[in-house]
Write an enzyme that holds these catalytic residues in place. Structure first.
Site, PDB file in Angstrom:
ATOM      1  N   PRO A 174     -17.691  57.216  25.985  1.00 42.36           N
ATOM      2  CA  PRO A 174     -18.278  57.204  27.341  1.00 42.36           C
ATOM      3  C   PRO A 174     -19.479  58.132  27.464  1.00 42.36           C
ATOM      4  CG  PRO A 174     -16.286  58.536  27.332  1.00 42.36           C
ATOM      5  CD  PRO A 174     -16.351  57.847  25.991  1.00 42.36           C
TER       6      PRO A 174
ATOM      7  N   SER B 102      -8.462  45.915  22.567  1.00 40.60           N
ATOM      8  CA  SER B 102      -9.646  46.767  22.470  1.00 40.60           C
ATOM      9  C   SER B 102     -10.697  46.037  21.636  1.00 40.60           C
ATOM     10  CB  SER B 102      -9.271  48.097  21.808  1.00 40.60           C
ATOM     11  OG  SER B 102     -10.410  48.896  21.624  1.00 40.60           O
TER      12      SER B 102
ATOM     13  N   GLY C 274     -21.652  58.472  25.162  1.00 42.19           N
ATOM     14  CA  GLY C 274     -22.613  58.046  24.137  1.00 42.19           C
ATOM     15  C   GLY C 274     -22.479  58.907  22.891  1.00 42.19           C
TER      16      GLY C 274
ATOM     17  N   LYS D 230      -2.878  52.571  19.476  1.00 40.06           N
ATOM     18  CA  LYS D 230      -3.473  51.265  19.135  1.00 40.06           C
ATOM     19  C   LYS D 230      -2.954  50.797  17.786  1.00 40.06           C
ATOM     20  CE  LYS D 230      -7.607  53.127  21.332  1.00 40.06           C
ATOM     21  NZ  LYS D 230      -7.667  54.533  20.864  1.00 40.06           N
TER      22      LYS D 230
ATOM     23  N   TYR E 209      -6.163  56.864  13.817  1.00 37.09           N
ATOM     24  CA  TYR E 209      -6.722  58.220  13.931  1.00 37.09           C
ATOM     25  C   TYR E 209      -5.909  59.233  13.122  1.00 37.09           C
ATOM     26  CZ  TYR E 209      -9.122  56.258  18.065  1.00 37.09           C
ATOM     27  OH  TYR E 209      -9.844  55.488  18.942  1.00 37.09           O
TER      28      TYR E 209
ATOM     29  N   TRP F 264     -10.288  60.468  18.824  1.00 35.33           N
ATOM     30  CA  TRP F 264     -10.816  59.995  17.532  1.00 35.33           C
ATOM     31  C   TRP F 264     -11.561  61.149  16.862  1.00 35.33           C
ATOM     32  CZ3 TRP F 264     -16.009  57.304  16.574  1.00 35.33           C
ATOM     33  CH2 TRP F 264     -16.085  56.860  15.248  1.00 35.33           C
TER      34      TRP F 264
ATOM     35  N   HIS G 108      -6.219  47.183  18.291  1.00 33.80           N
ATOM     36  CA  HIS G 108      -7.417  48.030  18.192  1.00 33.80           C
ATOM     37  C   HIS G 108      -8.711  47.216  18.033  1.00 33.80           C
ATOM     38  CE1 HIS G 108      -8.479  52.384  16.810  1.00 33.80           C
ATOM     39  NE2 HIS G 108      -9.490  51.847  17.460  1.00 33.80           N
TER      40      HIS G 108
ATOM     41  N   GLN H 155     -10.218  47.922  26.064  1.00 30.58           N
ATOM     42  CA  GLN H 155     -10.960  49.162  25.806  1.00 30.58           C
ATOM     43  C   GLN H 155     -12.190  48.826  24.978  1.00 30.58           C
ATOM     44  OE1 GLN H 155     -10.217  53.000  23.043  1.00 30.58           O
ATOM     45  NE2 GLN H 155      -8.742  52.865  24.712  1.00 30.58           N
TER      46      GLN H 155
ATOM     47  N   VAL I 174     -12.907  68.577  21.352  1.00 30.23           N
ATOM     48  CA  VAL I 174     -11.939  69.564  20.863  1.00 30.23           C
ATOM     49  C   VAL I 174     -12.392  70.965  21.288  1.00 30.23           C
ATOM     50  CG1 VAL I 174     -11.111  68.182  18.915  1.00 30.23           C
ATOM     51  CG2 VAL I 174     -13.119  69.658  18.605  1.00 30.23           C
TER      52      VAL I 174
ATOM     53  N   ASP J  72      -5.538  59.397  24.717  1.00 29.98           N
ATOM     54  CA  ASP J  72      -5.843  58.177  23.961  1.00 29.98           C
ATOM     55  C   ASP J  72      -5.833  58.490  22.471  1.00 29.98           C
ATOM     56  OD1 ASP J  72      -7.142  55.294  24.179  1.00 29.98           O
ATOM     57  OD2 ASP J  72      -8.229  56.382  22.622  1.00 29.98           O
TER      58      ASP J  72
HETATM   59  N1  LIG Z   1     -11.089  51.484  20.736  1.00 30.31           N
HETATM   60  C1  LIG Z   1     -11.997  51.872  19.862  1.00 30.31           C
HETATM   61  O1  LIG Z   1     -12.377  51.128  18.948  1.00 30.31           O
HETATM   62  C2  LIG Z   1     -12.608  53.234  19.997  1.00 30.31           C
HETATM   63  C3  LIG Z   1     -13.777  53.536  19.282  1.00 30.31           C
HETATM   64  C4  LIG Z   1     -14.335  54.801  19.454  1.00 30.31           C
HETATM   65  C5  LIG Z   1     -13.709  55.714  20.300  1.00 30.31           C
HETATM   66  N2  LIG Z   1     -12.545  55.401  20.958  1.00 30.31           N
HETATM   67  C6  LIG Z   1     -11.856  56.368  21.864  1.00 30.31           C
HETATM   68  O2  LIG Z   1     -12.790  56.893  22.788  1.00 30.31           O
HETATM   69  C7  LIG Z   1     -12.855  58.306  22.639  1.00 30.31           C
HETATM   70  C8  LIG Z   1     -14.230  58.827  22.964  1.00 30.31           C
HETATM   71  O3  LIG Z   1     -15.216  58.227  22.171  1.00 30.31           O
HETATM   72  P1  LIG Z   1     -16.098  59.033  21.103  1.00 30.31           P
HETATM   73  O4  LIG Z   1     -15.279  60.121  20.519  1.00 30.31           O
HETATM   74  O5  LIG Z   1     -16.678  58.017  20.198  1.00 30.31           O
HETATM   75  O6  LIG Z   1     -17.332  59.591  21.938  1.00 30.31           O
HETATM   76  P2  LIG Z   1     -17.624  60.450  23.264  1.00 30.31           P
HETATM   77  O7  LIG Z   1     -16.377  60.834  23.966  1.00 30.31           O
HETATM   78  O8  LIG Z   1     -18.660  59.700  24.000  1.00 30.31           O
HETATM   79  O9  LIG Z   1     -18.338  61.736  22.666  1.00 30.31           O
HETATM   80  C9  LIG Z   1     -17.638  62.706  21.924  1.00 30.31           C
HETATM   81  C10 LIG Z   1     -18.658  63.721  21.407  1.00 30.31           C
HETATM   82  O10 LIG Z   1     -19.293  64.383  22.515  1.00 30.31           O
HETATM   83  C11 LIG Z   1     -19.049  65.761  22.452  1.00 30.31           C
HETATM   84  N3  LIG Z   1     -18.796  66.183  23.848  1.00 30.31           N
HETATM   85  C12 LIG Z   1     -17.675  66.002  24.581  1.00 30.31           C
HETATM   86  N4  LIG Z   1     -17.824  66.479  25.820  1.00 30.31           N
HETATM   87  C13 LIG Z   1     -19.079  66.986  25.897  1.00 30.31           C
HETATM   88  C14 LIG Z   1     -19.798  67.626  26.917  1.00 30.31           C
HETATM   89  N5  LIG Z   1     -19.270  67.829  28.122  1.00 30.31           N
HETATM   90  N6  LIG Z   1     -21.068  68.043  26.647  1.00 30.31           N
HETATM   91  C15 LIG Z   1     -21.612  67.832  25.425  1.00 30.31           C
HETATM   92  N7  LIG Z   1     -20.979  67.208  24.419  1.00 30.31           N
HETATM   93  C16 LIG Z   1     -19.701  66.798  24.646  1.00 30.31           C
HETATM   94  C17 LIG Z   1     -17.840  65.966  21.536  1.00 30.31           C
HETATM   95  O11 LIG Z   1     -17.925  67.172  20.837  1.00 30.31           O
HETATM   96  P3  LIG Z   1     -16.717  68.225  20.587  1.00 30.31           P
HETATM   97  O12 LIG Z   1     -15.460  67.466  20.317  1.00 30.31           O
HETATM   98  O13 LIG Z   1     -17.195  68.979  19.404  1.00 30.31           O
HETATM   99  O14 LIG Z   1     -16.617  69.071  21.823  1.00 30.31           O
HETATM  100  C18 LIG Z   1     -18.017  64.792  20.582  1.00 30.31           C
HETATM  101  O15 LIG Z   1     -18.933  65.119  19.553  1.00 30.31           O
HETATM  102  C19 LIG Z   1     -12.407  58.520  21.197  1.00 30.31           C
HETATM  103  O16 LIG Z   1     -12.045  59.849  20.939  1.00 30.31           O
HETATM  104  C20 LIG Z   1     -11.274  57.551  21.113  1.00 30.31           C
HETATM  105  O17 LIG Z   1     -10.117  58.068  21.752  1.00 30.31           O
HETATM  106  C21 LIG Z   1     -12.002  54.155  20.820  1.00 30.31           C
END
Ligand SMILES: NC(=O)c1ccc[n+]([C@@H]2O[C@H](COP(=O)([O-])OP(=O)(O)OC[C@H]3O[C@@H](n4cnc5c(N)ncnc54)[C@H](OP(=O)(O)O)[C@@H]3O)[C@@H](O)[C@H]2O)c1
Length: 282
Positions: free
Chosen positions: A197, A147, A199, A77, A52, A23, A110, A169, A240, A47
């Protein structure tokens, strides 16, 4: 097979236990490079989602890799603006084209109650689910799920479904575990996947987590992802950044003890409040 690297769905399909989230990974080189980097360091699960707008980049990275298609697990999704039998089949066929593949490993509804279908969400979901079931039977989908569904959304779906969802999800991170949904899914043998995951990256300076990360000789990100796996959740960390993509996959070589698991569960939530799927405005 290293058992930890996979969960098993209710239909016996193996699903790699960590997925790269995408995302906000911009369609084009950003998303393609992130997926390529992930595949190169060992991820076998990506995912994405129609909403997206980056399915094409995911498909391109998968196609360009030298890894056989059947070793990679792709989740997408159903968009919130698509419901209905025919419409859902058309949308999935479009995803198949963008993903440049003959089958999708897992598709999820979704959100249960999009604003466009607020007046008839039950019937709308039922019709889309019927399309999922038919494409599953044809072999174009290897697994089907949902989800952001709460128990009442799943109960409504089960009134007409002939195949139960294999996955739900939902948003989960340390300090933010919606236990009612999680317990319900466990009882029904529905695998819980954890989105956001980490936060959304907001937990990295939490003192409990930084202390524990030091104790285990890991980063906070690795500690959190390990916590998810030990709780039985399938985490979808998004990044990314090549170094983070690699770091987030190096979580299979340590074990958090039970006391520390409990401490991690109790940290302050990184979010302002719960997700209320019946009130979303998109
Ligand atoms: N089903 C749904 O409704 C739904 C909703 C939200 C998300 N999702 C899915 O879940 C995935 C993950 O959720 P999310 O993107 O909301 O949040 P997340 O994975 O909890 O956090 C992503 C953020 O954390 C940073 N990050 C990643 N690894 C890190 C690390 N090791 N140390 C420090 N910062 C780190 C990333 O930055 P950089 O990218 O700049 O490295 C990004 O800003 C989404 O991409 C999507 O595929 C699904």
């Amino acid at each position: 097979m290293n058992q930890e690297l996979y969960f098993t769905l209710s239909n016996k399909v193996s699903i790699p236990s960590i997925a790269l989230g995408t995302w906000l990974s911009e369609n084009g080189p950003v998303a393609t490079n992130a997926v390529t980097d992930a595949l190169n360091v060992g991820y076998r699960h990506i995912d994405t989602a129609m909403m997206y707008g980056n399915e094409e980049s995911v498909g391109t990275a998968v196609k360009q890799s030298s890894i056989p298609r059947n070793e990679i697990f792709i989740t997408t999704k159903l968009s919130n603006i698509v419901r209905g039998y025919k419409e859902t089949i058309e949308a999935i066929n479009k995803s198949l084209k963008l993903l440049q593949t003959d089958y999708i490993d897992l598709i999820l509804i979704h959100w249960p109650n999009p604003i466009m279908f607020r007046d008839n969400w039950k019937e709308a979901n039922a019709e889309s689910w019927r399309a999922f079931e038919d494409m599953y039977k044809e072999g174009k989908l290897r697994a089907i799920g949902v989800s952001n569904f709460e128990p009442h959304h799943i109960e409504a779906l089960l009134e007409t479904a002939t195949i139960a969802p294999m996955v739900n999800q939902i948003r989960i991170s340390p300090g933010d575990e919606p236990s009612e949904i999680i317990e319900y899914c466990k009882e029904k043998n529905i695998l819980v996947e954890a989105y956001s995951p980490l936060g959304k990256g907001k937990l990295m300076n939490d003192k409990v987590l930084t202390d524990l990360a030091e104790k285990y000789g890991k980063t906070v990100g690795q500690l959190i992802l390990r916590w998810h796996l030990q709780k039985g959740y399938l985490p979808l960390p998004k990044s990314v950044t090549p170094s983070r993509i690699k770091e987030n996959y190096e979580v299979f070589d340590f074990v958090i003890d039970q006391n520390d698991m409990d401490l991690i569960s109790k940290v302050e939530s990184p979010f302002d409040g719960p997700i209320i799927p019946d009130e979303i405005t998109f």
